[in-house]
Design a protein around this motif. Sequence first.
Motif, PDB file in Angstrom:
ATOM      1  N   UNK A 112     -20.097  36.005 -21.202  1.00 17.54           N
ATOM      2  CA  UNK A 112     -20.695  35.957 -22.547  1.00 17.54           C
ATOM      3  C   UNK A 112     -19.992  36.871 -23.540  1.00 17.54           C
ATOM      4  N   UNK A 113     -19.135  37.777 -23.056  1.00 16.03           N
ATOM      5  CA  UNK A 113     -18.431  38.702 -23.935  1.00 16.03           C
ATOM      6  C   UNK A 113     -17.012  38.235 -24.267  1.00 16.03           C
ATOM      7  N   UNK A 114     -16.633  37.065 -23.779  1.00 18.00           N
ATOM      8  CA  UNK A 114     -15.281  36.547 -23.997  1.00 18.00           C
ATOM      9  C   UNK A 114     -15.270  35.506 -25.114  1.00 18.00           C
ATOM     10  N   UNK A 115     -14.109  35.330 -25.764  1.00 17.55           N
ATOM     11  CA  UNK A 115     -13.983  34.220 -26.716  1.00 17.55           C
ATOM     12  C   UNK A 115     -14.162  32.895 -25.975  1.00 17.55           C
ATOM     13  N   UNK A 116     -15.032  32.026 -26.482  1.00 15.21           N
ATOM     14  CA  UNK A 116     -15.332  30.780 -25.780  1.00 15.21           C
ATOM     15  C   UNK A 116     -14.957  29.557 -26.606  1.00 15.21           C
ATOM     16  N   UNK A 117     -14.218  29.764 -27.672  1.00 15.37           N
ATOM     17  CA  UNK A 117     -13.756  28.639 -28.483  1.00 15.37           C
ATOM     18  C   UNK A 117     -12.248  28.530 -28.334  1.00 15.37           C
ATOM     19  N   UNK A 168     -16.005  22.657  -8.967  1.00 15.24           N
ATOM     20  CA  UNK A 168     -14.557  22.747  -9.173  1.00 15.24           C
ATOM     21  C   UNK A 168     -14.186  21.929 -10.407  1.00 15.24           C
ATOM     22  N   UNK A 169     -13.702  22.593 -11.431  1.00 18.51           N
ATOM     23  CA  UNK A 169     -13.328  21.926 -12.674  1.00 18.51           C
ATOM     24  C   UNK A 169     -11.843  22.176 -12.951  1.00 18.51           C
ATOM     25  N   UNK A 170     -11.088  21.092 -13.061  1.00 21.11           N
ATOM     26  CA  UNK A 170      -9.647  21.187 -13.272  1.00 21.11           C
ATOM     27  C   UNK A 170      -9.313  20.715 -14.686  1.00 21.11           C
ATOM     28  N   UNK A 171      -8.540  21.512 -15.404  1.00 25.24           N
ATOM     29  CA  UNK A 171      -8.111  21.175 -16.754  1.00 25.24           C
ATOM     30  C   UNK A 171      -6.591  21.080 -16.808  1.00 25.24           C
ATOM     31  N   UNK A 172      -6.096  20.100 -17.577  1.00 25.45           N
ATOM     32  CA  UNK A 172      -4.655  20.021 -17.833  1.00 25.45           C
ATOM     33  C   UNK A 172      -4.415  20.159 -19.329  1.00 25.45           C
ATOM     34  N   UNK A 185     -11.331  26.115 -12.592  1.00 28.77           N
ATOM     35  CA  UNK A 185     -12.421  27.071 -12.393  1.00 28.77           C
ATOM     36  C   UNK A 185     -13.185  26.674 -11.150  1.00 28.77           C
ATOM     37  N   UNK A 186     -13.435  27.650 -10.270  1.00 30.39           N
ATOM     38  CA  UNK A 186     -14.160  27.399  -9.032  1.00 30.39           C
ATOM     39  C   UNK A 186     -15.398  28.283  -9.017  1.00 30.39           C
ATOM     40  N   UNK A 187     -16.557  27.650  -9.046  1.00 35.74           N
ATOM     41  CA  UNK A 187     -17.829  28.367  -9.004  1.00 35.74           C
ATOM     42  C   UNK A 187     -18.154  28.708  -7.559  1.00 35.74           C
ATOM     43  N   UNK A 188     -18.608  29.932  -7.329  1.00 32.98           N
ATOM     44  CA  UNK A 188     -19.012  30.368  -5.987  1.00 32.98           C
ATOM     45  C   UNK A 188     -20.525  30.301  -5.872  1.00 32.98           C
ATOM     46  N   UNK A 189     -21.059  29.297  -5.183  1.00 32.53           N
ATOM     47  CA  UNK A 189     -22.520  29.154  -5.078  1.00 32.53           C
ATOM     48  C   UNK A 189     -23.156  30.396  -4.452  1.00 32.53           C
ATOM     49  N   UNK A 213      -5.937  29.363 -24.445  1.00 34.08           N
ATOM     50  CA  UNK A 213      -6.810  28.218 -24.711  1.00 34.08           C
ATOM     51  C   UNK A 213      -7.480  27.734 -23.432  1.00 34.08           C
ATOM     52  N   UNK A 214      -6.755  27.742 -22.326  1.00 34.07           N
ATOM     53  CA  UNK A 214      -7.334  27.309 -21.061  1.00 34.07           C
ATOM     54  C   UNK A 214      -8.384  28.305 -20.564  1.00 34.07           C
ATOM     55  N   UNK A 215      -8.144  29.604 -20.789  1.00 30.35           N
ATOM     56  CA  UNK A 215      -9.162  30.598 -20.434  1.00 30.35           C
ATOM     57  C   UNK A 215     -10.424  30.367 -21.258  1.00 30.35           C
ATOM     58  N   UNK A 216     -10.257  30.162 -22.565  1.00 26.87           N
ATOM     59  CA  UNK A 216     -11.416  29.950 -23.441  1.00 26.87           C
ATOM     60  C   UNK A 216     -12.179  28.685 -23.067  1.00 26.87           C
ATOM     61  N   UNK A 217     -11.461  27.616 -22.733  1.00 29.60           N
ATOM     62  CA  UNK A 217     -12.117  26.361 -22.367  1.00 29.60           C
ATOM     63  C   UNK A 217     -12.959  26.539 -21.104  1.00 29.60           C
ATOM     64  N   UNK A 218     -12.450  27.290 -20.144  1.00 31.32           N
ATOM     65  CA  UNK A 218     -13.214  27.512 -18.910  1.00 31.32           C
ATOM     66  C   UNK A 218     -14.357  28.500 -19.141  1.00 31.32           C
ATOM     67  N   UNK A 219     -14.149  29.450 -20.049  1.00 34.47           N
ATOM     68  CA  UNK A 219     -15.234  30.365 -20.393  1.00 34.47           C
ATOM     69  C   UNK A 219     -16.407  29.597 -20.991  1.00 34.47           C
ATOM     70  N   UNK A 220     -16.100  28.637 -21.849  1.00 36.33           N
ATOM     71  CA  UNK A 220     -17.153  27.814 -22.454  1.00 36.33           C
ATOM     72  C   UNK A 220     -17.933  27.068 -21.379  1.00 36.33           C
ATOM     73  N   UNK A 221     -17.217  26.536 -20.388  1.00 36.93           N
ATOM     74  CA  UNK A 221     -17.882  25.835 -19.294  1.00 36.93           C
ATOM     75  C   UNK A 221     -18.753  26.791 -18.487  1.00 36.93           C
ATOM     76  N   UNK A 222     -18.246  28.010 -18.260  1.00 38.58           N
ATOM     77  CA  UNK A 222     -19.005  28.989 -17.478  1.00 38.58           C
ATOM     78  C   UNK A 222     -20.285  29.402 -18.193  1.00 38.58           C
ATOM     79  N   UNK A 223     -20.194  29.641 -19.488  1.00 36.61           N
ATOM     80  CA  UNK A 223     -21.372  30.045 -20.253  1.00 36.61           C
ATOM     81  C   UNK A 223     -22.426  28.943 -20.227  1.00 36.61           C
ATOM     82  N   UNK A 224     -21.979  27.702 -20.321  1.00 31.38           N
ATOM     83  CA  UNK A 224     -22.918  26.579 -20.291  1.00 31.38           C
ATOM     84  C   UNK A 224     -23.667  26.513 -18.966  1.00 31.38           C
ATOM     85  N   UNK A 225     -23.072  27.068 -17.921  1.00 29.37           N
ATOM     86  CA  UNK A 225     -23.705  27.041 -16.600  1.00 29.37           C
ATOM     87  C   UNK A 225     -24.365  28.374 -16.241  1.00 29.37           C
ATOM     88  N   UNK A 226     -24.455  29.275 -17.222  1.00 32.51           N
ATOM     89  CA  UNK A 226     -25.094  30.583 -17.007  1.00 32.51           C
ATOM     90  C   UNK A 226     -24.388  31.405 -15.936  1.00 32.51           C
TER      91      UNK A 226
END
Length: 263
Positions: A112-117, A168-172, A185-189, A213-226
């Motif tokens: 939540x403290x990272x740029x997510x756009x 597991x979310x893969x971005x190109x 991005x790999x979420x650890x249950x 940009x790839x870090x920000x895109x994955x950060x946005x996904x992470x925030x959406x999943x809490x």
Amino acid sequence: MADITSLLATYDEQMRGAPQNLPAGVTWEQDGPVVRVVGRFRGYVSAPPDVGVLGAELDRLIERQRDYFAARGEAVEWTTRGHDLPEDLPDHLLAAGFTPEDQETILIATASELPAEAVIPDGVRIREVAAAPDLHRIAAMESTVWGQDMSWLGDDLIGRVAAAPDNTTVLVAEADGEVVSAAWMVVSPGTEFAGLWGGSTLPAWRGKGIYRALVAARTELAIARDIRYLQVDASDDSAPILRRLGFHAVTTTTPYVWTPPRP
């Protein structure tokens, strides 16, 4: 100001031990204090922060892992962290024939403290992929970047996505239809963490903001999943970028690899 000691303790508690989301055909088994993972492109040994054995007993533990994979004709990786105990663990790995690879820095950030756009460079498109042809294209790009055959990565990603498509979310990142960078991005249950992996970029496309940009895109996904924390094992090239974004270095990691002798 981040509490590095607390971040490291949380990482050790939640992110070390038996792995999750293993692809089909990949299994793990316990051997005393360590877990060995079998069925990957090379074996993997996961140890706690304190292995809990010393001297000759530590040598026997290491040799058992080496000999187990030697009988399979496979290489094996034992990844150490800079704060691991006993402090002479690397010396024992070297004595058993393991060779160190490049040291990386483990960085952790509160999502939540990272740029997510994501600010995407002109001419570049970022999209999520899961189909086998796209994952093989990523492996081909990585092979070009690193100058070695990394075709195994395509199969590895296919297996990961098949085993845990929700985690597991893969971005190109593509330009004119060419894969110029990729990251996943790999979420650890059962934990508060997701790991950020990849990020390699073709030389002609570096310095244009694709990695950020790839870090920000994955950060946005992470925030959406809490997801609370994001963790990266960063190279010397990536670590300064991540620090500027808000990541904190908590320790280092060095893989020690044993490879079977050529017949």
